[in-house]
Design a protein around this motif. Structure first.
Motif, short mmCIF file in Angstrom:
data_model
loop_
_atom_site.label_atom_id
_atom_site.label_comp_id
_atom_site.label_asym_id
_atom_site.label_seq_id
_atom_site.Cartn_x
_atom_site.Cartn_y
_atom_site.Cartn_z
N THR A 262 88.39 5.99 -107.64
CA THR A 262 87.76 5.95 -106.14
C THR A 262 86.63 6.22 -106.14
N SER A 263 86.08 7.46 -107.17
CA SER A 263 84.83 8.20 -107.04
C SER A 263 84.55 8.61 -108.35
N VAL A 264 83.23 8.66 -108.94
CA VAL A 264 82.93 9.36 -110.35
C VAL A 264 81.73 10.41 -109.89
N VAL A 280 79.23 8.51 -107.32
CA VAL A 280 79.47 7.39 -106.86
C VAL A 280 80.80 6.84 -106.19
N SER A 281 80.89 6.10 -105.42
CA SER A 281 82.39 5.72 -105.01
C SER A 281 82.42 4.61 -104.36
N GLY A 282 83.57 4.05 -103.80
CA GLY A 282 83.71 2.79 -103.11
C GLY A 282 83.47 1.62 -103.84
N PRO A 283 82.96 0.73 -103.06
CA PRO A 283 82.76 -0.76 -103.62
C PRO A 283 81.93 -0.74 -104.57
N ARG A 284 81.04 0.40 -104.91
CA ARG A 284 79.94 0.25 -106.06
C ARG A 284 80.79 0.31 -107.45
N LEU A 285 81.79 0.91 -107.47
CA LEU A 285 82.66 1.12 -108.87
C LEU A 285 83.16 -0.26 -109.09
#
Length: 790
Positions: A262-264, A280-285
């Protein structure tokens, strides 16, 4: 989890015995090291239930892991029958080996270092901790040389080619639901480049000359780790900094284990204080590789004098819960080229390096313990070096960790391929070098890349291709395309190897590219009871004082030579038959480290690096009857030389005081004294007489003008071969050996120079090969005594 020796043995014996692999036999004998010519003091700390127990990957540490180091089953497969015979599952292997030591090493328990076995097999049973249920399980090999194939419970996981980079397999789907699991490893490591072997080997060509014992198979730690499917792996840690403002940036690149988190989050801290973080989280992962960048103000800069490290923590979260946490570290420093000099953190920085080959008498390529690794780094600093050239070896990750933490810069070599003829060989080299760069580039201490050594493998234009590849992989570090004498136009650095005593000539005015002495020294000092075998060096000292004197003489020239950027002294330790280390092969310092450090730090220098007699009157060559046929220093040849020295060829030889052109009758032949002014420090009789000779004697006479009587003067003398020396008509020295010319092979102390003119007479007997002499005088306070001229 640690396993007691008895439990390990029980697991290892599980499985059906196959006659083609081993005959049924009694319980294996308990492990013990094999016999070896030499062992380190750390060998006694090695035992099967605790072998290399430290966390093996310091740049990416997870809390949960399990070591698979220890006793494994083992077999040679010289007939290449293992695969056809089904050795990949359920077959007990006949030998026992202590991983991660290869069969060539004494600490493996086998110790067959003189034998060649290109195919070997390993097998062991293991348990997966119950608390890992629901997580992926990864099997890691930090390094295995060379072609490695792995099976778990009979399922083939894959194959890896490369001897110096880590191997990892997700073994989850091959595991049984419960009970003991089986891992089998087959390794193929072709031995001879002349028979087609092309993989990078470095010095692994067998123990002779400049080559050492081979390493075949698993030679670094093996271990398991559990991974959450939504966890991440660190791919790279990179920092940038502007030294003038101390403004920096940290970049952490990562990739998912299997699923998207979900997030890093990345956090930077120092000494427990949190300094910066980013998420960084969400769709960017979306299950893809990613990167996080953190701006950092007021960076403390890393250097060997101030090895400032920062802690980096990477956390992967799923629905707000931390599912993976990796601890790492970084440093901020800038190493680059400016105005023809190497610089560190914006200022010219002189790198005082030592050649470190990373071999061990009991472990070969594998250090016996982590404390042994740390000791080598600590001794590098104690000897006064700020840099280590890791020579044609990629080291255990813990070594880089200690360099980072204790403060030693690293120049990283690529292990040499000795066969780059085919397209396949070149492609393999590309792949292995790419892996080496990717494996080591995140260590702050690694400053510099050296993909080739001298002309090994004869790379030719391929050298340029590798430089371009290296720049594409890492544009932040300078590159020496080949350390030694084969640089091409794309190199960033000019690198010289010179094992002579004439090192000051390498200074340069207004350098366009940095110039470094990539190898020099090589001064041998065998230490009784601490040698692997009979050996050699480029020069030989008689004792610790002689070693210090010789090292000082050479190194002083490099501090005085203008505009050099670095030197690399050969070498940190003896290696097998090479006896030119500052320490013995079993890590005993040969001389006081404090005195050595004062030399390499430039605090203790020869008062002058010249002072040699360069103006001689010589007479010769005078033929003599001799049965000398070899340049070997043995009793027979010494007796021949002694006879030549005892024969008086010129009347009154002790008190000779000739003039240029003076005639003398020798065996009914008229000879004339001739004047020779040497361009270097040594008088070469072959050059002086204009031809090569064998079995001859020569006389050389020089003068020393002293302004007053001087007592306790020392003559520093070298000759090729045997010699007699007279000062003012009195014999002061005689040496009867087959050897080369070195500046202070003989240290003749307690001499007196009278006020005014003194006459030095030298008689040198030669068999075959080189022929020469050098000499200089030191006063009691260590200053050079000026010599006269004709």
């Amino acid at each position: 989890m640690r396993m007691k020796h008895s439990a390990v043995t029980a697991l290892l014996m599980a499985g059906t015995v196959l006659g083609s692999v081993t005959a049924a036999r009694s319980e294996p004998a308990p492990w013990k090291p094999a016999a070896a010519p030499l062992m380190t003091r750390w060998a006694k700390e090695v035992r099967p239930d605790r072998v290399r127990p430290e966390y093996p990957r310091p740049l990416a540490q997870r809390k949960d892991w399990k070591s698979l180091n220890g006793l494994w089953e083992f077999a040679f497969d010289d007939r290449n029958e293992g695969r056809a015979g089904g050795w990949h599952t359920g077959k007990s292997l006949p030998e026992r080996i202590l991983v991660p030591f290869t069969y060539e090493a004494a600490l493996s328990g086998i110790g067959k270092g003189q034998e060649i076995h290109e195919r070997v097999w390993y097998r062991r049973m293991f348990d997966v901790p119950g608390k890992w249920r629901g997580r992926r399980v990864r099997l890691n090999f930090n390094a295995c040389d060379w072609e490695t194939t792995v099976w778990v419970n009979g399922r083939r996981l894959g194959e890896h080619r490369g001897g110096y980079d880590p191997i990892a397999f997700d073994i989850t789907d091959a595991l049984k639901p419960e009970g003991p699991q089986e891992v089998v490893v087959a390794v193929y490591d072709p031995a001879q480049p002349r028979d087609g072997a092309y993989q990078p080997k470095g010095k692994q060509l067998g123990s002779e000359g400049i080559w050492y014992t081979r390493t075949t198979g698993i030679w670094q730690s093996v271990w398991l780790e559990p991974l959450h499917p939504a966890g991440v792996d660190i791919v790279e840690i990179e920092t940038e900094v502007e030294p003038a403002t101390r403004q920096g940036q940290l970049t952490v690149r990562f990739r998912p284990v299997t699923q998207a988190a979900t997030s890093v989050e990345v956090t930077l801290s120092r000494e427990g204080e949190r300094l910066a973080s980013a998420t960084v989280s969400g769709p960017r992962l979306e299950g893809k590789s990613g990167a996080l960048r953190l701006a950092v103000d007021g960076c403390e800069l890393w250097s060997p004098e101030h090895p400032a490290l920062y802690d980096v923590t990477v956390r992967a979260k799923r629905d707000g819960k931390t599912v993976d946490e990796i601890r790492s570290y970084c440093a901020f420093r800038r190493y680059e080229i400016r105005r023809g000099r190497l610089t560190l953190n914006g200022e010219p920085y002189f790198l005082r390096g030592v050649l470190d080959q990373g071999y061990w008498p009991d472990g070969i390529l594998t250090p016996p313990t982590d404390s042994a690794l740390r000791y080598d780094v600590e001794m590098t600093k104690r000897f006064g070096f700020n840099m280590s050239r890791k020579h044609v070896k990629v080291e255990d990750p813990r070594w880089y960790y200690w360099c980072d933490r204790l403060g030693v810069a690293v120049w990283q070599d690529m292990p040499s391929s000795h066969n780059l003829v085919s397209a396949e060989a070149k492609e393999n080299f590309r792949q292995e070098w790419r892996a080496v760069v990717q494996t080591t580039r995140s260590y702050p201490s690694v400053l510099h890349w050296i993909p080739f050594n001298e002309n090994w493998g004869n790379p030719g234009p391929f050298q340029d291709e590798i430089v371009q590849l290296t720049r594409s992989l890492d544009p932040t570090r300078p590159i020496t395309d080949a350390s030694g004498w084969t640089q091409r136009s794309l190199t960033d650095v000019i690198d010289i190897h010179d094992y002579s005593n004439q090192l000051a000539v390498h200074g340069v005015q207004n350098p366009v590219k940095p110039k470094v002495i990539g190898e020099y020294g090589g001064i041998a000092l065998p230490v009784p009871d601490h040698t692997w075998t009979q050996g050699w060096g480029y020069q030989t000292a008689r004792d610790a004082a002689g070693l210090i004197r010789r090292v000082r003489f050479q190194t002083s020239q490099l501090f005085e030579a203008p505009n050099l950027s670095a030197f690399v002294y050969t070498q940190l330790t003896d290696v097998e038959q090479e006896m030119n280390g500052l320490m013995t092969y079993d890590r005993l310092p040969k001389a006081d480290p404090a005195q050595i450090a004062a030399i390499f730090e430039g605090r203790s220098r020869s008062s002058a690096t010249g002072g040699f007699v360069r103006d001689w009157l010589v007479l010769g060559p005078l033929p003599v009857r001799s049965e000398l046929r070899t340049a070997v220093d043995n009793a027979e040849n010494q007796a021949q030389l002694q006879r030549l020295l005892q024969e008086t060829l010129v009347a009154g030889e002790a008190a000779l005081d000739p003039s240029e052109g003076q005639e003398v009758n020798v065996s009914s032949t008229v000879r004339r004294w001739r004047r020779v002014q040497t361009p270097g420090d040594a008088l070469d009789f072959h050059q002086a007489f204009g031809r090569e000779t064998q079995s001859a004697v020569a006389y050389a006479v020089a003068t020393v003008n002293s302004p007053r009587e001087m007592k306790n003067v020392t003559l520093l003398f070298g000759s090729d071969d045997a010699a007699k020396v007279w000062l003012n008509g009195k014999e002061v020295w005689s040496v009867n050996r087959v050897r080369g010319v070195n500046p202070d092979d003989d240290i003749v102390s307690g001499l007196t120079l009278k006020e005014g003119r003194n006459v030095l007479v030298v008689k040198v007997a030669q068999g075959v090969g080189g022929w020469g002499v050098n000499a200089r005088f030191e006063a009691a306070d260590g200053r050079i005594v000026p010599v006269g001229s004709w």
